[in-house]
Design a protein around this motif. Structure first.
Motif, mmCIF file in Angstrom:
data_model
loop_
_atom_site.group_PDB
_atom_site.id
_atom_site.type_symbol
_atom_site.label_atom_id
_atom_site.label_comp_id
_atom_site.label_asym_id
_atom_site.label_seq_id
_atom_site.Cartn_x
_atom_site.Cartn_y
_atom_site.Cartn_z
ATOM 1 N N LEU A 22 0.830 -1.208 0.000
ATOM 2 C CA LEU A 22 0.000 0.000 0.000
ATOM 3 C C LEU A 22 0.854 1.242 0.000
ATOM 4 C CD1 LEU A 22 -2.714 -1.093 2.589
ATOM 5 C CD2 LEU A 22 -2.890 -1.085 0.093
ATOM 6 N N GLY A 23 1.968 1.221 0.751
ATOM 7 C CA GLY A 23 2.843 2.383 0.775
ATOM 8 C C GLY A 23 3.638 2.513 -0.500
ATOM 9 N N VAL A 24 4.157 1.390 -1.000
ATOM 10 C CA VAL A 24 4.982 1.425 -2.198
ATOM 11 C C VAL A 24 4.177 1.854 -3.411
ATOM 12 C CG1 VAL A 24 6.379 0.001 -3.743
ATOM 13 C CG2 VAL A 24 6.556 -0.308 -1.269
ATOM 14 N N ALA A 25 2.918 1.436 -3.472
ATOM 15 C CA ALA A 25 2.095 1.736 -4.640
ATOM 16 C C ALA A 25 1.918 3.231 -4.843
ATOM 17 C CB ALA A 25 0.732 1.066 -4.491
ATOM 18 N N HIS A 26 1.961 3.998 -3.743
ATOM 19 C CA HIS A 26 1.749 5.429 -3.851
ATOM 20 C C HIS A 26 3.051 6.216 -3.832
ATOM 21 C CE1 HIS A 26 -2.603 5.074 -3.535
ATOM 22 N NE2 HIS A 26 -2.418 4.191 -2.586
ATOM 23 N N ALA A 27 4.187 5.506 -3.862
ATOM 24 C CA ALA A 27 5.477 6.184 -3.807
ATOM 25 C C ALA A 27 5.849 6.737 -5.178
ATOM 26 C CB ALA A 27 6.548 5.234 -3.300
ATOM 27 N N ASP A 28 6.479 7.889 -5.169
ATOM 28 C CA ASP A 28 7.032 8.499 -6.376
ATOM 29 C C ASP A 28 8.553 8.471 -6.268
ATOM 30 O OD1 ASP A 28 4.453 8.976 -7.129
ATOM 31 O OD2 ASP A 28 4.495 11.126 -6.768
ATOM 32 N N TRP A 29 9.212 8.903 -7.312
ATOM 33 C CA TRP A 29 10.664 9.010 -7.284
ATOM 34 C C TRP A 29 11.049 10.461 -7.004
ATOM 35 C CZ3 TRP A 29 8.333 5.513 -10.463
ATOM 36 C CH2 TRP A 29 8.831 4.186 -10.439
ATOM 37 N N LEU A 30 12.041 10.632 -6.149
ATOM 38 C CA LEU A 30 12.609 11.948 -5.878
ATOM 39 C C LEU A 30 14.022 11.963 -6.443
ATOM 40 C CD1 LEU A 30 12.740 14.756 -4.604
ATOM 41 C CD2 LEU A 30 13.340 13.651 -2.425
ATOM 42 N N VAL A 31 14.238 12.803 -7.448
ATOM 43 C CA VAL A 31 15.549 12.938 -8.080
ATOM 44 C C VAL A 31 16.173 14.241 -7.589
ATOM 45 C CG1 VAL A 31 16.804 13.027 -10.269
ATOM 46 C CG2 VAL A 31 14.649 11.729 -10.113
ATOM 47 N N LEU A 32 17.201 14.122 -6.754
ATOM 48 C CA LEU A 32 17.905 15.305 -6.278
ATOM 49 C C LEU A 32 18.943 15.710 -7.312
ATOM 50 C CD1 LEU A 32 18.396 14.405 -2.503
ATOM 51 C CD2 LEU A 32 16.604 15.801 -3.553
ATOM 52 N N GLN A 33 19.005 17.002 -7.616
ATOM 53 C CA GLN A 33 19.844 17.488 -8.708
ATOM 54 C C GLN A 33 20.651 18.711 -8.280
ATOM 55 O OE1 GLN A 33 16.153 17.863 -10.861
ATOM 56 N NE2 GLN A 33 16.866 16.506 -12.473
ATOM 57 N N ARG A 34 21.616 19.063 -9.126
ATOM 58 C CA ARG A 34 22.394 20.277 -8.919
ATOM 59 C C ARG A 34 22.449 21.029 -10.249
ATOM 60 N NH1 ARG A 34 26.365 18.458 -6.086
ATOM 61 N NH2 ARG A 34 27.469 17.565 -7.867
ATOM 62 N N SER A 41 28.108 29.473 -10.640
ATOM 63 C CA SER A 41 27.382 29.312 -9.384
ATOM 64 C C SER A 41 26.475 28.087 -9.467
ATOM 65 C CB SER A 41 26.554 30.558 -9.066
ATOM 66 O OG SER A 41 25.582 30.784 -10.077
ATOM 67 N N THR A 42 26.287 27.438 -8.316
ATOM 68 C CA THR A 42 25.467 26.233 -8.277
ATOM 69 C C THR A 42 24.323 26.407 -7.290
ATOM 70 O OG1 THR A 42 26.819 25.199 -6.543
ATOM 71 C CG2 THR A 42 27.443 24.779 -8.841
ATOM 72 N N ARG A 43 23.281 25.652 -7.495
ATOM 73 C CA ARG A 43 22.144 25.652 -6.580
ATOM 74 C C ARG A 43 21.466 24.283 -6.646
ATOM 75 N NH1 ARG A 43 20.531 28.368 -11.152
ATOM 76 N NH2 ARG A 43 18.495 27.836 -12.029
ATOM 77 N N PRO A 44 20.842 23.873 -5.557
ATOM 78 C CA PRO A 44 20.156 22.576 -5.564
ATOM 79 C C PRO A 44 18.840 22.645 -6.332
ATOM 80 C CG PRO A 44 19.835 23.658 -3.459
ATOM 81 C CD PRO A 44 20.794 24.511 -4.230
ATOM 82 N N ALA A 45 18.450 21.509 -6.851
ATOM 83 C CA ALA A 45 17.159 21.381 -7.537
ATOM 84 C C ALA A 45 16.651 19.970 -7.272
ATOM 85 C CB ALA A 45 17.306 21.629 -9.035
ATOM 86 N N TYR A 46 15.400 19.743 -7.590
ATOM 87 C CA TYR A 46 14.852 18.400 -7.439
ATOM 88 C C TYR A 46 13.713 18.190 -8.413
ATOM 89 C CZ TYR A 46 11.151 20.668 -4.680
ATOM 90 O OH TYR A 46 10.103 21.470 -4.267
ATOM 91 N N SER A 47 13.469 16.919 -8.720
ATOM 92 C CA SER A 47 12.315 16.516 -9.530
ATOM 93 C C SER A 47 11.590 15.388 -8.814
ATOM 94 C CB SER A 47 12.747 16.031 -10.919
ATOM 95 O OG SER A 47 13.334 17.067 -11.678
ATOM 96 N N TRP A 48 10.291 15.571 -8.607
ATOM 97 C CA TRP A 48 9.416 14.486 -8.158
ATOM 98 C C TRP A 48 8.772 13.893 -9.405
ATOM 99 C CZ3 TRP A 48 8.705 12.226 -3.501
ATOM 100 C CH2 TRP A 48 9.139 12.899 -2.361
ATOM 101 N N VAL A 49 8.827 12.590 -9.542
ATOM 102 C CA VAL A 49 8.301 11.932 -10.743
ATOM 103 C C VAL A 49 7.347 10.825 -10.329
ATOM 104 C CG1 VAL A 49 8.868 10.756 -12.893
ATOM 105 C CG2 VAL A 49 10.510 12.377 -11.890
ATOM 106 N N GLY A 50 6.099 10.930 -10.764
ATOM 107 C CA GLY A 50 5.103 9.896 -10.545
ATOM 108 C C GLY A 50 4.578 9.380 -11.866
#
Length: 205
Positions: A22-34, A41-50
């Motif tokens: 039940l928990g896994v079925a609703h999980a998405d991927w979190l891709v941490l990026q730079r 100059s650098t800054r953090p970014a992220y992508s949530w993918v469902g």
């Protein structure tokens, strides 16, 4: 005297195994990026993918897409504005037989390196088939529907794009780079795909 029955280890394990999907079925991927800008100059970014939703955020802009609603929202954090438009079809483009320029390892993934030419720019892309195939499929479909990225041909490369570097074709000057730091699968926060109420809508459809 009352006695309390203690459940057996087997029954507890069966209960956990029943609840875990039940928990896994609703999980998405979190891709941490730079993100690296032209000035270095650098800054953090992220992508949530469902499977039917997506969010990219680099602290300056955010892109939130919902396939079921057929909408994509572009948020400008500095001006607190929102632009909304219709999503295109979510079908990812077919893969093409590009020849890699080389390869190696990036973080924990083996990758192939591709070089694309667009106008006066060189686009270097490192893709990996080591990344979960379901994540890659959803990521390609969502970006295709949004119409995002430096070049649509990136979505036609095999594997997940671990990093993309944009350079001036003549001088080799760095124009921008986005790279993957880590990938995890987890349940998204309640507000992850929510549009902030204080953002002003412009150019609504």
């Amino acid at each position: 005297m009352l006695t309390r029955r203690i459940p057996s280890i087997r029954s507890v394990v069966l209960l956990i195994c029943t609840l875990l999907p039940l928990g896994v079925a609703h999980a998405d991927w979190l891709v941490l990026q730079r993100v690296t800008d032209a000035d270095g100059s650098t800054r953090p970014a992220y992508s949530w993918v469902g499977s039917s939703r997506f969010r990219y955020d680099d602290g300056r802009i955010a892109v939130i897409a919902d396939l079921e609603a057929g909408r994509v929202h572009l948020l400008d954090h500095a001006h607190k504005t929102r632009t909304t438009r219709h999503l295109a079809t979510s079908a990812a483009p077919p893969l093409r037989a590009f020849t890699p320029e080389g390869g190696g390892r990036f973080q924990d993934w083996a990758f192939n390196r591709y070089v694309l030419v667009k106008d006066r720019n060189l686009i270097e892309v490192g893709t990996s088939t080591d990344v979960d195939a379901t994540l890659t499929r959803h990521y390609r479909a969502m970006l295709s529907a949004i119409g995002a990225g430096a070049d649509n041909r990136i979505l036609e490369l095999p594997g997940f794009p671990l990093w993309t570097t944009l350079r001036d074709r003549d001088t080799g000057e760095l124009l921008g780079r986005r790279e993957t730091v880590s990938i995890v699968k987890r349940t998204a926060y309640p507000a992850t795909y929510r549009i902030p109420g204080e953002y002003r809508t412009i150019d609504p459809e």
